[in-house]
Design an enzyme around this catalytic site. Sequence first.
Site, mmCIF file in Angstrom:
data_model
loop_
_atom_site.group_PDB
_atom_site.id
_atom_site.type_symbol
_atom_site.label_atom_id
_atom_site.label_comp_id
_atom_site.label_asym_id
_atom_site.label_seq_id
_atom_site.Cartn_x
_atom_site.Cartn_y
_atom_site.Cartn_z
ATOM 1 N N ASP A 1 -2.576 -1.715 10.006
ATOM 2 C CA ASP A 1 -2.402 -1.800 8.674
ATOM 3 C C ASP A 1 -3.284 -2.934 8.095
ATOM 4 O OD1 ASP A 1 -1.655 0.762 7.969
ATOM 5 O OD2 ASP A 1 0.608 -0.051 7.709
ATOM 6 N N LYS B 1 1.039 -1.200 -0.139
ATOM 7 C CA LYS B 1 -0.138 -0.034 0.063
ATOM 8 C C LYS B 1 0.758 1.329 -0.006
ATOM 9 C CE LYS B 1 0.953 1.138 4.640
ATOM 10 N NZ LYS B 1 1.515 2.203 5.176
HETATM 11 C C1 LIG Z 1 2.355 4.015 9.382
HETATM 12 C C2 LIG Z 1 1.244 3.303 9.029
HETATM 13 O O1 LIG Z 1 1.667 2.089 8.192
HETATM 14 C C3 LIG Z 1 0.134 3.962 8.048
HETATM 15 O O2 LIG Z 1 -0.712 3.012 7.475
HETATM 16 C C4 LIG Z 1 0.551 2.418 10.050
HETATM 17 O O3 LIG Z 1 -0.185 3.740 10.829
HETATM 18 C C5 LIG Z 1 1.119 1.684 11.034
HETATM 19 O O4 LIG Z 1 0.376 0.217 11.063
HETATM 20 P P1 LIG Z 1 1.264 -0.862 11.504
HETATM 21 O O5 LIG Z 1 2.668 -1.004 11.044
HETATM 22 O O6 LIG Z 1 0.245 -2.195 11.195
HETATM 23 O O7 LIG Z 1 1.174 -0.769 13.129
HETATM 24 P P2 LIG Z 1 0.818 -1.516 14.513
HETATM 25 O O8 LIG Z 1 1.669 -2.733 14.282
HETATM 26 O O9 LIG Z 1 -0.560 -1.418 14.579
HETATM 27 O O10 LIG Z 1 1.597 -0.628 15.336
HETATM 28 C C6 LIG Z 1 2.939 -0.159 15.698
HETATM 29 C C7 LIG Z 1 3.191 0.861 16.297
HETATM 30 O O11 LIG Z 1 2.895 2.146 15.555
HETATM 31 C C8 LIG Z 1 2.325 2.955 16.458
HETATM 32 N N1 LIG Z 1 0.983 3.436 15.978
HETATM 33 C C9 LIG Z 1 0.521 2.717 14.822
HETATM 34 C C10 LIG Z 1 -0.692 3.070 14.463
HETATM 35 C C11 LIG Z 1 -1.388 4.086 14.876
HETATM 36 N N2 LIG Z 1 -2.710 4.483 14.538
HETATM 37 N N3 LIG Z 1 -0.674 4.699 15.855
HETATM 38 C C12 LIG Z 1 0.377 4.515 16.319
HETATM 39 O O12 LIG Z 1 0.816 5.136 17.279
HETATM 40 C C13 LIG Z 1 2.389 2.622 17.668
HETATM 41 O O13 LIG Z 1 3.844 2.968 18.486
HETATM 42 C C14 LIG Z 1 2.450 0.892 17.509
HETATM 43 O O14 LIG Z 1 2.882 0.338 18.542
HETATM 44 N N1 LIG Z 2 5.933 -11.169 7.401
HETATM 45 C C1 LIG Z 2 6.793 -10.251 7.756
HETATM 46 N N2 LIG Z 2 7.430 -9.621 6.850
HETATM 47 C C2 LIG Z 2 7.971 -8.692 7.139
HETATM 48 N N3 LIG Z 2 8.585 -8.131 8.227
HETATM 49 C C3 LIG Z 2 8.089 -8.804 9.500
HETATM 50 C C4 LIG Z 2 7.021 -9.812 9.033
HETATM 51 N N4 LIG Z 2 6.542 -10.297 10.221
HETATM 52 C C5 LIG Z 2 6.776 -9.326 11.164
HETATM 53 N N5 LIG Z 2 8.005 -8.728 10.714
HETATM 54 C C6 LIG Z 2 8.791 -7.507 11.470
HETATM 55 O O1 LIG Z 2 8.121 -6.285 11.209
HETATM 56 C C7 LIG Z 2 8.973 -5.232 11.055
HETATM 57 C C8 LIG Z 2 8.298 -4.182 9.867
HETATM 58 O O2 LIG Z 2 8.269 -4.909 8.628
HETATM 59 P P1 LIG Z 2 7.052 -4.376 7.588
HETATM 60 O O3 LIG Z 2 7.877 -4.903 6.272
HETATM 61 O O4 LIG Z 2 5.854 -4.772 8.046
HETATM 62 O O5 LIG Z 2 7.169 -2.883 7.805
HETATM 63 P P2 LIG Z 2 6.441 -1.671 6.983
HETATM 64 O O6 LIG Z 2 6.420 -1.974 5.682
HETATM 65 O O7 LIG Z 2 7.081 -0.462 7.404
HETATM 66 O O8 LIG Z 2 4.905 -1.734 7.946
HETATM 67 P P3 LIG Z 2 3.927 -0.712 7.984
HETATM 68 O O9 LIG Z 2 3.830 0.058 6.608
HETATM 69 O O10 LIG Z 2 2.661 -1.281 8.197
HETATM 70 O O11 LIG Z 2 4.177 0.153 9.032
HETATM 71 C C9 LIG Z 2 10.268 -5.888 10.317
HETATM 72 O O12 LIG Z 2 11.405 -5.371 10.572
HETATM 73 C C10 LIG Z 2 10.089 -7.443 10.880
HETATM 74 O O13 LIG Z 2 11.037 -7.335 11.912
#
Ligand SMILES: C[C@](O)(CO)[C@H](O)COP(=O)(O)OP(=O)(O)OC[C@H]1O[C@@H](n2ccc(N)nc2=O)[C@H](O)[C@@H]1O
Ligand SMILES: Nc1ncnc2c1ncn2[C@@H]1O[C@H](COP(=O)(O)OP(=O)(O)OP(=O)(O)O)[C@@H](O)[C@H]1O
Length: 299
Positions: free
Chosen positions: A137, A10
């Site tokens: 997400d 996304k």
């Molecule tokens: C930055 C985005 O990727 C935008 O789509 C999302 O808001 C993050 O989504 P995500 O990776 O699924 O996040 P989660 O695994 O739910 O949360 C990870 C951490 O991000 C922060 N978090 C996330 C979502 C949100 N609405 N507020 C937050 O403050 C919190 O510190 C949380 O502990």
């Molecule tokens: N299936 C997975 N694939 C990738 N990373 C994973 C997975 N499961 C757990 N993780 C952990 O989650 C962390 C974040 O990875 P991810 O690729 O989801 O980040 P992101 O794309 O920035 O996520 P978001 O956009 O939802 O914030 C990685 O550093 C890893 O330690």
Amino acid sequence: MSVTVRVPAKVNVQLAVGAARADGFHDLANVFLAVGLYDEITVTPADELRVTCDGPDADQVPLDRTNLAARAAVALAERYGRSPGVHLHIAKDIPVAGGMAGGSADGAGALVACDALWQTGAPREELLEICAELGSDVPFSLVGGAALGIGRGEQLTPLEVGGTFHWVFAMAGRGLSTPAVFREFDRLGEGTDIPEPVASQELLAALAKGDPDALAAAVSNDLQPAALSLFPELAGTLAAGRAAGALTALVSGSGPTTAFLVRDPESAAAVAQALLASGTCRTVRTASGPAPGATIAGR
Ligand SMILES: C[C@](O)(CO)[C@H](O)COP(=O)(O)OP(=O)(O)OC[C@H]1O[C@@H](n2ccc(N)nc2=O)[C@H](O)[C@@H]1O
Ligand SMILES: Nc1ncnc2c1ncn2[C@@H]1O[C@H](COP(=O)(O)OP(=O)(O)OP(=O)(O)O)[C@@H](O)[C@H]1O
């Protein structure tokens, strides 16, 4: 018997962030657009839960029970009183820790794959509930297309999209931690009045019309200053893409992947080439959206 599910990455075309809540999360107005970069999750019955991964970033993916795909399998198994004995293989094409919801995609994909394998007959609302428990997400990775997410970003309303939007993504040399970026957002906002997050009507209209110029004028990401503060070199990548003719340039979600909206596939190729030549990123990808959500690709 095995089931393979394909799940998109996304980009957030709007990410409006409110003040930190008591539970540490932030209320969002999060406009998601799924784009055509995919992970594929294949689930096969096995004696015990096992995760494997291949792809360019595979070495950065945890293979234990913290993997979101494993957590999804365990969550579904618990609800249906089953053993989570499956082999989950992730063919990873979505950059890791890039702000493109790669881990979330694997969580949603594993959930849909295990659900099909085990024939639980779980209603979609229940799958979405499990997704929301796995991460903010994850529900969007299941539904795909375009959607407005409120609350933590997990309460979704599907959005109409009137055309195809073309993007270039530049991957950075290292990742950024999502919680660290939210913490930096809080630090930068200390002592200021942070408004309630609301979706931009101009942005929703641009999506509905399929108008890239209007979308370019309306995109915004409240996490961008925080991502740039933690990763200042990203400013150079954004500037290189703008100079190469992108309609707009922004950090994708919590970063550090940067996203460049372009008019058509030809401009995408040109901007991608210029970004690579600029030396300001590790690698580039082109993709368009909206893309479908988690979809069974084979059995
Ligand atoms: C930055 C985005 O990727 C935008 O789509 C999302 O808001 C993050 O989504 P995500 O990776 O699924 O996040 P989660 O695994 O739910 O949360 C990870 C951490 O991000 C922060 N978090 C996330 C979502 C949100 N609405 N507020 C937050 O403050 C919190 O510190 C949380 O502990
Ligand atoms: N299936 C997975 N694939 C990738 N990373 C994973 C997975 N499961 C757990 N993780 C952990 O989650 C962390 C974040 O990875 P991810 O690729 O989801 O980040 P992101 O794309 O920035 O996520 P978001 O956009 O939802 O914030 C990685 O550093 C890893 O330690």
